[in-house]
Every structure is written in structure tokens, then in C-alpha cells.
Design a protein around this motif. Structure first.
Motif, PDB file in Angstrom:
ATOM      1  N   GLY A  13      66.245 -25.059  18.978  1.00 45.50           N
ATOM      2  CA  GLY A  13      66.839 -23.853  19.541  1.00 45.50           C
ATOM      3  C   GLY A  13      65.967 -23.207  20.591  1.00 45.50           C
ATOM      4  N   ASP A  37      65.593 -25.481  23.735  1.00 49.42           N
ATOM      5  CA  ASP A  37      66.815 -25.476  24.525  1.00 49.42           C
ATOM      6  C   ASP A  37      67.020 -24.132  25.206  1.00 49.42           C
ATOM      7  N   ALA A  70      73.446 -19.399  22.595  1.00 55.67           N
ATOM      8  CA  ALA A  70      73.172 -19.077  21.188  1.00 55.67           C
ATOM      9  C   ALA A  70      74.377 -19.405  20.311  1.00 55.67           C
ATOM     10  N   MET A 127      74.747 -23.218  20.122  1.00 62.09           N
ATOM     11  CA  MET A 127      73.747 -23.816  19.239  1.00 62.09           C
ATOM     12  C   MET A 127      74.111 -23.585  17.774  1.00 62.09           C
ATOM     13  N   GLU A 186      74.985 -26.741  15.476  1.00 59.70           N
ATOM     14  CA  GLU A 186      74.132 -27.031  14.330  1.00 59.70           C
ATOM     15  C   GLU A 186      74.922 -26.983  13.031  1.00 59.70           C
ATOM     16  N   SER A 200      68.835 -21.814  14.666  1.00 55.41           N
ATOM     17  CA  SER A 200      69.018 -22.261  16.043  1.00 55.41           C
ATOM     18  C   SER A 200      69.488 -21.127  16.947  1.00 55.41           C
ATOM     19  N   ALA A 201      70.435 -20.316  16.461  1.00 55.45           N
ATOM     20  CA  ALA A 201      70.951 -19.215  17.278  1.00 55.45           C
ATOM     21  C   ALA A 201      69.866 -18.193  17.584  1.00 55.45           C
ATOM     22  N   THR A 243      66.485 -18.570  17.446  1.00 53.69           N
ATOM     23  CA  THR A 243      65.388 -19.101  18.264  1.00 53.69           C
ATOM     24  C   THR A 243      65.854 -19.415  19.688  1.00 53.69           C
ATOM     25  N   PHE A 244      67.112 -19.839  19.851  1.00 52.30           N
ATOM     26  CA  PHE A 244      67.633 -20.019  21.209  1.00 52.30           C
ATOM     27  C   PHE A 244      67.603 -18.699  21.962  1.00 52.30           C
TER      28      PHE A 244
END
Length: 231
Positions: free
Chosen positions: A23, A26, A60, A63, A67, A152-153, A155-156
Motif C-alpha cells: 500500500g 503504491d 486508497a 487498494m 486486497e 493497504s488503504a 498505508t496507501f
């Protein structure tokens, strides 16, 4: 005997660490590349920032959805394998015992001892023994769709915010080189941080992330510059 619980291992972090690195990486690369491409095409600052914010929000959400769907597919496959194994344990326990023992023999355990180990493990928890040693499904690496999606959301968004903040604060005259340099710094730091969290060597991780990030930004900048010139 030493207590294995006192040893420090990092495999329990594999699930969320993979999603976090993916995340953030990307978020930095895609947003920085998009901003560099737009900036290289001489677009206005307001349009540049609007593009960056849209990239952060859309990325976000993408992702998180990606995921969740992909890791859910892994979880479904793992559950189907466990259900099938449970049915086999009920239908033919002796064959499953021989199968488990043969796995231990292949790893170097003597046949007699392998039979005893398999018998004791199956008496304790047959499904867990087969899941671990036959199917390769471990608790530490089991699929967790919600955890992966949220990680992922988040950290993106954090990764994407870094180049976006650079675009907001840096003067237009030096925006392109500043975006490239700061994004490279962010990527190298991310690689080192991920390696530290996973107990891996820092330098290879930093170089790997930095190289691919630099390549992506160079290609995007060239395309943006070319497209801006043509238009």
C-alpha cells in the motif's frame, strides 16, 4: 529445553506487513508518478493538486477493494482445502495417518518415529497437523481479508500524502526535481522500514524499492513531457 516463545520471529507479521508495504509503496510511486507526469506537462498548480487528491482517494479505495477481493479468494481456497481434508480424516483416518507419517519420513525422521509422531499429533488435533504439514496452511500466514484491506488503504493514503504534500509546499520552478528527489527518499525510507519490521537486511530492500520507484518516475516524467509538448 529452551522455550520457543522467548525467541523473536517475524513470520507472524507477514500478512499485514505485505499489505502495508504494498500500500505505501503504491501510494508513493503512483501518486508521485502521476504528479510528475502532470507537472512535466506544465499543468496549473490547482489542477496538479486536484489530480493528486483524486489519486489518493481513488487509489486508497482501489487498494482496499483489491486486497479484500484477492485475499478473500485466498481465504476461500484455504477453507475449501481444510473442509476437504476434514472429510478425508473422517472417511479414511488410517490413510491420512500414513500420509502424515510419510511426510515426516521424507523430512528425515525414521519410519517408526514418524508413525508415533503422526499418531500423537492426530490424537491432539488431526486437522491442524494436516493443515500445517500437508497443506502448508499456518496460523501466522493465514489469509485475513479485512486486515489486508484496511492496512493497504491506510498505508496507501499515508504514502500518497507525502508526494502530495511536496507538490503543495514546493515552488513550481523546482517542483519536478523536488518531487523526484523527495519521493526517492520516501521510497528508500519505506524499504528500510519494511526490512526492519520484517527482520531482513536494510540495504537490499532500500535499493530494490528505490530502483523500481526511480524507473517508474523517470518513464512517467518523460511521457508527461512528451505529451505536454505535443498537446
Amino acid at each position: 529445553m529452551p522455550d520457543h516463545r522467548s525467541e523473536k520471529h517475524f513470520n507472524g507479521r507477514i500478512g499485514w506487513l505485505r499489505a502495508a508495504v504494498l500500500g505505501a509503496n503504491d501510494g508513493i510511486i503512483s501518486t508521485a508518478c502521476l504528479l510528475l507526469g502532470v507537472a512535466s506537462a506544465d499543468m496549473a498548480r490547482s489542477e496538479l493538486l486536484l489530480t493528486g487528491v483524486a489519486a489518493l482517494v481513488a487509489g486508497a479505495m482501489s487498494m482496499a477493494a483489491g486486497e479484500y477481493v484477492s485475499v478473500s479468494s485466498q481465504a476461500d481456497t484455504e477453507q475449501a482445502e481444510l473442509d476437504r481434508e476434514q472429510q478425508e480424516l473422517i472417511a479414511q483416518p488410517a490413510a491420512e495417518h500414513r500420509e502424515l507419517a510419510s511426510i515426516y519420513v521424507a523430512r528425515g525422521v525414521s519410519p517408526e518415529l514418524a508413525k508415533q509422531v503422526a499418531q500423537q499429533l492426530m490424537a491432539h488435533d488431526a486437522l491442524s497437523a494436516h493443515a500445517r504439514d500437508e497443506l502448508g496452511i499456518h496460523e501466522a500466514s493465514a489469509a485475513r481479508p479485512v486486515e489486508a484491506a484496511i492496512t493497504s488503504a491506510v498505508t496507501f493514503s499515508l504514502g500518497a500524502a507525502l508526494p502530495l504534500l511536496t507538490a503543495l509546499l514546493v515552488p513550481g520552478a523546482i517542483l519536478v526535481p523536488a518531487l523526484g528527489l523527495t519521493s526517492m527518499l520516501f521510497l528508500v525510507c519505506l524499504g528500510m522500514l519494511a526490512a526492519k519490521a520484517g527482520g531482513a537486511p536494510l540495504l537490499p530492500a532500500a535499493l530494490r524499492v528505490g530502483f523500481w520507484g526511480a524507473l517508474a518516475m523517470i518513464v512517467t516524467s518523460l511521457i508527461g513531457k512528451l505529451f505536454g509538448t505535443i498537446v
